[in-house]
Design an enzyme around this catalytic site. Sequence first.
Site, PDB file in Angstrom:
ATOM      1  N   LEU A 123     -37.532 -25.207 -37.980  1.00 49.02           N
ATOM      2  CA  LEU A 123     -38.301 -24.248 -38.766  1.00 49.02           C
ATOM      3  C   LEU A 123     -38.386 -24.658 -40.227  1.00 49.02           C
ATOM      4  O   LEU A 123     -39.315 -24.248 -40.932  1.00 49.02           O
ATOM      5  CB  LEU A 123     -37.686 -22.861 -38.628  1.00 49.02           C
ATOM      6  CG  LEU A 123     -37.628 -22.335 -37.172  1.00 49.02           C
ATOM      7  CD1 LEU A 123     -36.837 -21.031 -37.102  1.00 49.02           C
ATOM      8  CD2 LEU A 123     -39.031 -22.133 -36.615  1.00 49.02           C
TER       9      LEU A 123
ATOM     10  N   SER B  24     -23.647 -21.730 -41.691  1.00 50.53           N
ATOM     11  CA  SER B  24     -23.022 -20.487 -42.127  1.00 50.53           C
ATOM     12  C   SER B  24     -23.181 -19.433 -41.047  1.00 50.53           C
ATOM     13  O   SER B  24     -24.299 -19.014 -40.745  1.00 50.53           O
ATOM     14  CB  SER B  24     -23.696 -20.026 -43.429  1.00 50.53           C
ATOM     15  OG  SER B  24     -23.494 -18.651 -43.600  1.00 50.53           O
TER      16      SER B  24
ATOM     17  N   GLY C 266     -27.127 -25.154 -38.605  1.00 51.98           N
ATOM     18  CA  GLY C 266     -26.605 -25.347 -37.242  1.00 51.98           C
ATOM     19  C   GLY C 266     -27.282 -24.448 -36.222  1.00 51.98           C
ATOM     20  O   GLY C 266     -26.626 -23.890 -35.349  1.00 51.98           O
TER      21      GLY C 266
ATOM     22  N   THR D 182     -43.656 -24.782 -28.142  1.00 53.11           N
ATOM     23  CA  THR D 182     -43.648 -26.174 -28.576  1.00 53.11           C
ATOM     24  C   THR D 182     -42.638 -26.493 -29.690  1.00 53.11           C
ATOM     25  O   THR D 182     -42.463 -27.658 -30.038  1.00 53.11           O
ATOM     26  CB  THR D 182     -45.061 -26.553 -29.079  1.00 53.11           C
ATOM     27  OG1 THR D 182     -45.595 -25.484 -29.852  1.00 53.11           O
ATOM     28  CG2 THR D 182     -45.991 -26.836 -27.924  1.00 53.11           C
TER      29      THR D 182
ATOM     30  N   THR E 160     -30.699 -24.425 -33.399  1.00 58.00           N
ATOM     31  CA  THR E 160     -31.075 -25.394 -32.351  1.00 58.00           C
ATOM     32  C   THR E 160     -31.403 -26.743 -32.985  1.00 58.00           C
ATOM     33  O   THR E 160     -30.999 -27.797 -32.472  1.00 58.00           O
ATOM     34  CB  THR E 160     -32.311 -24.887 -31.571  1.00 58.00           C
ATOM     35  OG1 THR E 160     -32.114 -23.516 -31.265  1.00 58.00           O
ATOM     36  CG2 THR E 160     -32.507 -25.653 -30.295  1.00 58.00           C
TER      37      THR E 160
ATOM     38  N   GLU F 272     -36.845 -19.536 -26.252  1.00 51.77           N
ATOM     39  CA  GLU F 272     -36.305 -19.562 -24.891  1.00 51.77           C
ATOM     40  C   GLU F 272     -37.158 -20.348 -23.920  1.00 51.77           C
ATOM     41  O   GLU F 272     -36.770 -20.547 -22.787  1.00 51.77           O
ATOM     42  CB  GLU F 272     -36.185 -18.116 -24.379  1.00 51.77           C
ATOM     43  CG  GLU F 272     -35.238 -17.288 -25.221  1.00 51.77           C
ATOM     44  CD  GLU F 272     -35.256 -15.817 -24.858  1.00 51.77           C
ATOM     45  OE1 GLU F 272     -36.311 -15.329 -24.410  1.00 51.77           O
ATOM     46  OE2 GLU F 272     -34.220 -15.164 -25.030  1.00 51.77           O
TER      47      GLU F 272
ATOM     48  N   LYS G  17     -39.377 -23.757 -15.265  1.00 51.88           N
ATOM     49  CA  LYS G  17     -40.691 -23.269 -15.706  1.00 51.88           C
ATOM     50  C   LYS G  17     -41.764 -24.243 -15.234  1.00 51.88           C
ATOM     51  O   LYS G  17     -41.769 -25.410 -15.644  1.00 51.88           O
ATOM     52  CB  LYS G  17     -40.663 -23.189 -17.242  1.00 51.88           C
ATOM     53  CG  LYS G  17     -41.996 -22.896 -17.888  1.00 51.88           C
ATOM     54  CD  LYS G  17     -41.859 -22.783 -19.407  1.00 51.88           C
ATOM     55  CE  LYS G  17     -43.188 -22.673 -20.096  1.00 51.88           C
ATOM     56  NZ  LYS G  17     -43.094 -22.683 -21.557  1.00 51.88           N
TER      57      LYS G  17
ATOM     58  N   GLU H   1     -47.213 -21.710 -26.738  1.00 47.86           N
ATOM     59  CA  GLU H   1     -47.008 -22.749 -25.713  1.00 47.86           C
ATOM     60  C   GLU H   1     -45.605 -23.349 -25.835  1.00 47.86           C
ATOM     61  O   GLU H   1     -45.354 -24.477 -25.387  1.00 47.86           O
ATOM     62  CB  GLU H   1     -48.080 -23.842 -25.810  1.00 47.86           C
ATOM     63  CG  GLU H   1     -49.467 -23.393 -25.314  1.00 47.86           C
ATOM     64  CD  GLU H   1     -49.615 -23.418 -23.785  1.00 47.86           C
ATOM     65  OE1 GLU H   1     -48.656 -23.754 -23.088  1.00 47.86           O
ATOM     66  OE2 GLU H   1     -50.722 -23.076 -23.317  1.00 47.86           O
TER      67      GLU H   1
ATOM     68  N   ILE I 102     -24.927 -16.301 -42.278  1.00 48.43           N
ATOM     69  CA  ILE I 102     -26.396 -16.309 -42.319  1.00 48.43           C
ATOM     70  C   ILE I 102     -26.955 -16.254 -40.891  1.00 48.43           C
ATOM     71  O   ILE I 102     -27.917 -15.565 -40.611  1.00 48.43           O
ATOM     72  CB  ILE I 102     -26.920 -17.555 -43.067  1.00 48.43           C
ATOM     73  CG1 ILE I 102     -26.510 -17.471 -44.536  1.00 48.43           C
ATOM     74  CG2 ILE I 102     -28.433 -17.687 -42.940  1.00 48.43           C
ATOM     75  CD1 ILE I 102     -26.861 -18.688 -45.356  1.00 48.43           C
TER      76      ILE I 102
HETATM   77  C1  LIG Z   1     -40.702 -15.268 -32.530  1.00 50.79           C
HETATM   78  C2  LIG Z   1     -40.289 -16.684 -32.235  1.00 50.79           C
HETATM   79  C3  LIG Z   1     -40.289 -17.132 -30.911  1.00 50.79           C
HETATM   80  C4  LIG Z   1     -39.955 -18.456 -30.633  1.00 50.79           C
HETATM   81  N1  LIG Z   1     -40.012 -18.907 -29.338  1.00 50.79           N
HETATM   82  C5  LIG Z   1     -39.822 -20.211 -29.098  1.00 50.79           C
HETATM   83  C6  LIG Z   1     -39.952 -20.740 -27.787  1.00 50.79           C
HETATM   84  O1  LIG Z   1     -40.184 -20.028 -26.814  1.00 50.79           O
HETATM   85  N2  LIG Z   1     -39.795 -22.074 -27.626  1.00 50.79           N
HETATM   86  C7  LIG Z   1     -39.512 -22.901 -28.652  1.00 50.79           C
HETATM   87  O2  LIG Z   1     -39.435 -24.119 -28.458  1.00 50.79           O
HETATM   88  N3  LIG Z   1     -39.309 -22.429 -29.882  1.00 50.79           N
HETATM   89  C8  LIG Z   1     -39.468 -21.118 -30.131  1.00 50.79           C
HETATM   90  N4  LIG Z   1     -39.285 -20.644 -31.391  1.00 50.79           N
HETATM   91  C9  LIG Z   1     -38.814 -21.532 -32.423  1.00 50.79           C
HETATM   92  C10 LIG Z   1     -37.321 -21.750 -32.283  1.00 50.79           C
HETATM   93  O3  LIG Z   1     -36.642 -20.512 -32.351  1.00 50.79           O
HETATM   94  C11 LIG Z   1     -36.829 -22.649 -33.396  1.00 50.79           C
HETATM   95  O4  LIG Z   1     -37.619 -23.791 -33.447  1.00 50.79           O
HETATM   96  C12 LIG Z   1     -35.431 -23.102 -33.135  1.00 50.79           C
HETATM   97  O5  LIG Z   1     -34.597 -22.030 -32.890  1.00 50.79           O
HETATM   98  C13 LIG Z   1     -34.905 -23.909 -34.288  1.00 50.79           C
HETATM   99  O6  LIG Z   1     -34.553 -23.095 -35.349  1.00 50.79           O
HETATM  100  P1  LIG Z   1     -33.832 -23.821 -36.551  1.00 50.79           P
HETATM  101  O7  LIG Z   1     -32.582 -24.449 -36.061  1.00 50.79           O
HETATM  102  O8  LIG Z   1     -34.809 -24.674 -37.243  1.00 50.79           O
HETATM  103  O9  LIG Z   1     -33.513 -22.615 -37.555  1.00 50.79           O
HETATM  104  P2  LIG Z   1     -32.421 -21.443 -37.499  1.00 50.79           P
HETATM  105  O10 LIG Z   1     -32.110 -21.034 -36.124  1.00 50.79           O
HETATM  106  O11 LIG Z   1     -32.909 -20.410 -38.453  1.00 50.79           O
HETATM  107  O12 LIG Z   1     -31.112 -22.106 -38.090  1.00 50.79           O
HETATM  108  C14 LIG Z   1     -30.925 -22.282 -39.465  1.00 50.79           C
HETATM  109  C15 LIG Z   1     -29.503 -22.716 -39.739  1.00 50.79           C
HETATM  110  O13 LIG Z   1     -29.355 -22.973 -41.125  1.00 50.79           O
HETATM  111  C16 LIG Z   1     -28.190 -22.344 -41.600  1.00 50.79           C
HETATM  112  N5  LIG Z   1     -28.350 -22.035 -43.008  1.00 50.79           N
HETATM  113  C17 LIG Z   1     -29.425 -21.522 -43.637  1.00 50.79           C
HETATM  114  N6  LIG Z   1     -29.175 -21.355 -44.949  1.00 50.79           N
HETATM  115  C18 LIG Z   1     -27.919 -21.795 -45.163  1.00 50.79           C
HETATM  116  C19 LIG Z   1     -27.062 -21.864 -46.302  1.00 50.79           C
HETATM  117  N7  LIG Z   1     -27.461 -21.450 -47.499  1.00 50.79           N
HETATM  118  N8  LIG Z   1     -25.834 -22.344 -46.126  1.00 50.79           N
HETATM  119  C20 LIG Z   1     -25.400 -22.773 -44.922  1.00 50.79           C
HETATM  120  N9  LIG Z   1     -26.157 -22.722 -43.817  1.00 50.79           N
HETATM  121  C21 LIG Z   1     -27.390 -22.237 -43.935  1.00 50.79           C
HETATM  122  C22 LIG Z   1     -28.063 -21.102 -40.716  1.00 50.79           C
HETATM  123  O14 LIG Z   1     -26.752 -20.605 -40.726  1.00 50.79           O
HETATM  124  C23 LIG Z   1     -28.449 -21.687 -39.368  1.00 50.79           C
HETATM  125  O15 LIG Z   1     -27.335 -22.326 -38.796  1.00 50.79           O
HETATM  126  C24 LIG Z   1     -39.572 -19.318 -31.685  1.00 50.79           C
HETATM  127  C25 LIG Z   1     -39.506 -18.835 -32.990  1.00 50.79           C
HETATM  128  C26 LIG Z   1     -39.867 -17.537 -33.282  1.00 50.79           C
HETATM  129  C27 LIG Z   1     -39.811 -17.051 -34.695  1.00 50.79           C
END
Ligand SMILES: Cc1cc2nc3c(=O)[nH]c(=O)nc-3n(C[C@H](O)[C@H](O)[C@H](O)COP(=O)(O)OP(=O)(O)OC[C@H]3O[C@@H](n4cnc5c(N)ncnc54)[C@H](O)[C@@H]3O)c2cc1C
Length: 507
Positions: A336, A40, A14, A347, A16, A50, A79, A345, A43
Amino acid sequence: MTDMRIKEIVIAGGGTAGWMAAAAFAKVLGNECTIRLVESEEIGTVGVGEGTVPHLKLFNNLLGIDDVEFVRNTQGTFKLGVQFNDWARLGDSYVHGFGEIGHDISLLPFHQFWIKAMQKGVAADIGAYSLNTVAAPRGRFMPSATDVPPNSPLANVAYAYHFDAGLYARFLRGYAEQRGVWRTEGRIASVELRPHDGFVAALVMEDGERIEGDLFIDCSGFRGLLIEQALHTGFHDFSHWLPCDRAVAVGCERVAQLTPYTRSTARPAGWQWRIPLQHRTGNGHVYCSVHMSDDEAAAVLLANLDGEPLGEPRLLRFTTGARKQAWNRNVVALGLAGGFLEPLESTSIYMIQSGIARLLEMFPQRDFSPVLIERYNARARFEYERIRDFLILHYHATERDDTPFWNYCRTMPVPEQLDGYIRLFRDSGRFFRDGEEMFATPSWVQVMLGQRILPRSYHPLVDQMPEKDLAGFMASVSQVVKACVEAMPMHQAFIDKVCPAPAMATA
Ligand SMILES: Cc1cc2nc3c(=O)[nH]c(=O)nc-3n(C[C@H](O)[C@H](O)[C@H](O)COP(=O)(O)OP(=O)(O)OC[C@H]3O[C@@H](n4cnc5c(N)ncnc54)[C@H](O)[C@@H]3O)c2cc1C
């Protein structure tokens, strides 16, 4: 006949990615399927992200969310582009602005005339011919105007957003839950596979609950709980081209007027971002751990903030690359979990959005046609590779030789297609966008020029414009841009008037 329709979608994670997927599926598939999201709090999420590209507006439009609602709820700002400082040489600065550059004539893009005008000494810097690149450093912003002629730059202002990604996920959660998405809090302990075909049968929670589904969306972040840990899909590692593998991030107090652009400043072993939000300024230092220690990276970050830091810098480790298959069996990885291209950029969130759009376009039945999966994966690979190459361009096309990191980047071999783009542009300023690749010609051209790839010649048809008219043409375009920028309000004033975030959400 057996009903082959997908009835149950399970989203693991849960952040982004998870809540964007949940919101979009609720909107489009809510009457067809049950949608369940597992996350979770223990986690947590990655907690950064941003900056965006302009496409996010389309995603919000799909959900029926307008700019004002979005910006207010996410402490957002607007932006117009990214300002790159010290990238090609120490002391250099250019803006990669969204939108068009100048005014194309017939088949010829504006920058072809600019090359000749530059050679004749009658042109200003390319930035002088784009609304965004002139408006951004002056702190001006407005969305497209409806009361101007259709050919005015103000009729079509291209912009993206800065926002607090945590608040966006919370906002989308409300949206999705209102539309029937069922949320389960708890840790996924294991993933159960069907013995006969290796498809995912269920997520097994720590308390023993089994969550079954037809289609599983892996949004579990870098760990890739389903796509990698359960299905062992494999990863294409791009870090030999994009060697930054860590970031330290910290917010700081806002001390200045809100600027309508992201700032990216090159550092000895990477670069630092500055992103203005309404309640704070986001900062991060992305670096290569081979060339800089974590302590040094944090010190560089903290020495270059405009305001007092709001906490300790947070360290994030990552490997740039993508899963070999974004869709494997009945699992589609978004965010991710699917891969990561560093945030130069901004993305990543776009790629979540495009993964969702692609999945809706290629929505399967329960037989999970391999042809569909193959097509999805080919498109995902294409998108990753084209954005990857755009990012590599920033690092590779540099004259910097002041640190081992920049020497590595400048001299490394680059992917063949990028090498072809650079050679062609250096030869005659030509650029041909590859099909539906995300960044359009003006983006490539601005970054090529900003990184000091100067074309040797220009398109011969440019000579059809009499030389005596060229200087006038260039001057008239820059004057139109200048006049339009003068007519724009200040970004800060626009936000204060149209979309201030509620005071209670202010940190
Ligand atoms: C340094 C950095 C800068 C960034 N800057 C940008 C930016 O400027 N622009 C942009 O577009 N993107 C940016 N990103 C990327 C962006 O942060 C991610 O693409 C976005 O937040 C999506 O993350 P996510 O939801 O895939 O993963 P996460 O935010 O890691 O979410 C993972 C989810 O899975 C859940 N989870 C994991 N394991 C379990 C488990 N065993 N049981 C239950 N739940 C679990 C967690 O609780 C969480 O809810 C950046 C990333 C980094 C590292």
